[in-house]
Write a protein that holds these residues in place. Structure first.
Motif, short mmCIF file in Angstrom:
data_model
loop_
_atom_site.label_atom_id
_atom_site.label_comp_id
_atom_site.label_asym_id
_atom_site.label_seq_id
_atom_site.Cartn_x
_atom_site.Cartn_y
_atom_site.Cartn_z
N LYS A 2 0.83 -1.20 0.00
CA LYS A 2 0.00 0.00 0.00
C LYS A 2 0.86 1.25 0.00
O LYS A 2 1.87 1.35 0.67
N LEU A 3 0.45 2.23 -0.77
CA LEU A 3 1.16 3.51 -0.84
C LEU A 3 1.31 4.13 0.53
O LEU A 3 0.35 4.29 1.26
N LYS A 4 2.53 4.48 0.89
CA LYS A 4 2.81 5.02 2.22
C LYS A 4 2.98 6.53 2.15
O LYS A 4 4.08 7.03 2.19
N THR A 5 1.91 7.23 2.01
CA THR A 5 2.00 8.68 2.16
C THR A 5 1.68 9.04 3.59
O THR A 5 0.88 8.38 4.24
N ILE A 6 2.33 10.08 4.08
CA ILE A 6 2.15 10.47 5.48
C ILE A 6 0.88 11.28 5.63
O ILE A 6 0.70 12.28 4.97
N LEU A 7 -0.02 10.82 6.49
CA LEU A 7 -1.28 11.53 6.70
C LEU A 7 -1.15 12.52 7.84
O LEU A 7 -0.42 12.28 8.79
N ALA A 8 -1.86 13.61 7.72
CA ALA A 8 -1.85 14.62 8.77
C ALA A 8 -2.73 14.14 9.90
O ALA A 8 -3.94 14.23 9.83
N SER A 9 -2.12 13.65 10.99
CA SER A 9 -2.92 13.02 12.04
C SER A 9 -2.65 13.59 13.43
O SER A 9 -3.07 13.03 14.41
N LEU A 10 -1.94 14.71 13.49
CA LEU A 10 -1.60 15.24 14.81
C LEU A 10 -2.83 15.52 15.66
O LEU A 10 -2.89 15.18 16.83
N SER A 18 -12.21 11.50 21.56
CA SER A 18 -12.68 10.40 22.39
C SER A 18 -14.19 10.36 22.56
O SER A 18 -14.75 9.33 22.89
N ALA A 19 -14.87 11.47 22.33
CA ALA A 19 -16.31 11.52 22.60
C ALA A 19 -17.16 11.32 21.35
O ALA A 19 -18.37 11.43 21.41
N VAL A 20 -16.54 11.01 20.20
CA VAL A 20 -17.31 10.90 18.98
C VAL A 20 -17.21 9.49 18.40
O VAL A 20 -16.36 8.71 18.80
N GLN A 21 -18.08 9.18 17.43
CA GLN A 21 -18.12 7.86 16.86
C GLN A 21 -17.25 7.77 15.61
O GLN A 21 -17.02 8.75 14.93
N ALA A 22 -16.81 6.54 15.34
CA ALA A 22 -15.93 6.32 14.19
C ALA A 22 -16.61 6.70 12.89
O ALA A 22 -17.73 6.29 12.62
N LEU A 45 -13.74 9.46 15.24
CA LEU A 45 -12.91 8.53 16.00
C LEU A 45 -11.86 7.84 15.16
O LEU A 45 -10.80 7.46 15.65
N SER A 46 -12.13 7.64 13.87
CA SER A 46 -11.15 6.96 13.03
C SER A 46 -11.32 7.37 11.59
O SER A 46 -12.36 7.90 11.20
N CYS A 47 -10.29 7.10 10.79
CA CYS A 47 -10.30 7.45 9.38
C CYS A 47 -9.72 6.30 8.56
O CYS A 47 -8.95 5.50 9.08
N SER A 48 -10.06 6.26 7.30
CA SER A 48 -9.41 5.32 6.40
C SER A 48 -8.97 6.07 5.15
O SER A 48 -9.62 7.03 4.73
N SER A 49 -7.84 5.66 4.58
CA SER A 49 -7.34 6.31 3.38
C SER A 49 -7.76 5.51 2.15
O SER A 49 -8.08 4.32 2.24
N PHE A 50 -7.77 6.17 1.00
CA PHE A 50 -8.19 5.53 -0.25
C PHE A 50 -6.95 5.17 -1.05
O PHE A 50 -6.33 6.02 -1.70
N GLY A 51 -6.56 3.92 -1.00
CA GLY A 51 -5.37 3.47 -1.69
C GLY A 51 -5.53 3.57 -3.20
O GLY A 51 -6.64 3.49 -3.73
N GLY A 52 -4.43 3.75 -3.90
CA GLY A 52 -4.46 3.82 -5.35
C GLY A 52 -4.75 5.18 -5.91
O GLY A 52 -4.75 5.37 -7.13
N ARG A 53 -5.03 6.16 -5.04
CA ARG A 53 -5.28 7.52 -5.49
C ARG A 53 -4.52 8.50 -4.60
O ARG A 53 -4.27 8.22 -3.44
N ILE A 54 -4.19 9.63 -5.17
CA ILE A 54 -3.50 10.66 -4.39
C ILE A 54 -3.85 12.01 -5.00
O ILE A 54 -4.07 12.12 -6.21
N GLN A 60 -3.03 12.36 0.60
CA GLN A 60 -3.80 11.18 0.24
C GLN A 60 -5.26 11.36 0.62
O GLN A 60 -5.56 11.75 1.75
N PRO A 61 -6.18 11.08 -0.30
CA PRO A 61 -7.60 11.19 0.03
C PRO A 61 -7.97 10.26 1.18
O PRO A 61 -7.44 9.15 1.30
N SER A 62 -8.88 10.72 2.03
CA SER A 62 -9.32 9.90 3.15
C SER A 62 -10.81 10.11 3.39
O SER A 62 -11.43 10.98 2.79
N SER A 63 -11.34 9.30 4.29
CA SER A 63 -12.77 9.35 4.57
C SER A 63 -13.14 10.44 5.57
O SER A 63 -14.32 10.62 5.88
N CYS A 64 -12.16 11.16 6.07
CA CYS A 64 -12.48 12.14 7.11
C CYS A 64 -11.75 13.47 6.89
O CYS A 64 -11.13 14.00 7.81
N GLU A 65 -11.86 13.99 5.70
CA GLU A 65 -11.20 15.26 5.41
C GLU A 65 -11.91 16.43 6.07
O GLU A 65 -11.45 17.57 6.00
#
Length: 235
Positions: A2-10, A18-22, A45-54, A60-65
């Protein structure tokens, strides 16, 4: 692999979700430390990235922009870029009163965070690079046109390039090349991208697809296909 681009997750790693749902956006308000007011932001609470696209910007595109990166306190615009400690109170109150900090109030939250961290020294070089690159991803209207911000970013990038795994270095350099070109430094961007031409490692075919799209922008960065949020299909 899987493409290893660094996601902004700070922001996600600072205990702000902690108080919200995934996967579900939710407005959250929390008290800032040391009397700096409150911070209201969008979290999940969590995010997933979309592999194969940038994105052509290197993000990298993700589900929680929608997530707020570096929430701001209502007083003095203090960005919550780290988990402040009890002993930080005096230093933070001194920092926000300085002329240097006040001069940044009309600039990006990411530059203010870097200014604060020059004193607190909480971020390691990789974290500082990621945070400053986030400034281009999330506040491009302020960062791409700011030579002072570009210098901060270049200093941070130069400090960590040699420590990146070989299979991530081309993506790292290409992302920096886009930032240079978007900031008006097209010839420097060309030289940066040329640095990656010898890459033959894992994911090289996908990287070439991205590099071709990026090179096509160097003649006209204002083209719609060169907008930071243009998606590149790497498959």
């Amino acid at each position: 692999m899987k493409l290893k681009t660094i996601l902004a997750s700070l922001a996600l790693g600072l205990g702000l979700t902690s108080a919200v749902q995934a996967g579900i956006p939710e407005k959250v308000t929390r008290q800032c430390p040391f009397g700096f007011g409150k911070a209201t932001y969008t979290a999940t609470l969590s995010c997933s990235s979309f592999g194969g696209r940038i994105y052509i910007s290197g993000k990298q595109p993700s589900s929680c922009e929608f997530v707020t990166v570096l929430p701001l306190c209502s007083k003095h615009g203090v960005p919550l870029y780290t988990s402040f400690k009890k002993g930080d109170a005096k230093l933070l109150r001194q920092i926000v009163k300085t002329e240097g900090y006040k001069a940044l109030l009309n600039k990006t939250r990411f530059e203010r965070a870097a200014y604060i961290d020059d004193t607190l020294q909480r971020l390691n070089p990789e974290q500082r690079f990621i945070m400053l690159r986030d400034g281009y991803f999330h506040e491009g209207n302020k960062t791409y046109s700011d030579p002072a911000y570009l210098k901060l970013f270049k200093d941070a990038a130069n400090a960590v390039l040699k420590d990146f795994p070989k299979d991530q270095q081309p993506w790292f350099v290409a992302s920096a090349a886009y930032i240079q070109a978007r900031s008006g430094e097209v010839e420097k961007a060309r030289r940066l991208l040329a640095f990656t031409d010898r890459y033959k490692g894992e994911g090289a075919d996908r990287f070439r697809v991205y590099a071709r799209a990026l090179r096509a922008c160097f003649n006209d960065m204002s083209a719609p296909s060169c907008d930071p949020y243009t998606r590149i299909d790497l498959k």
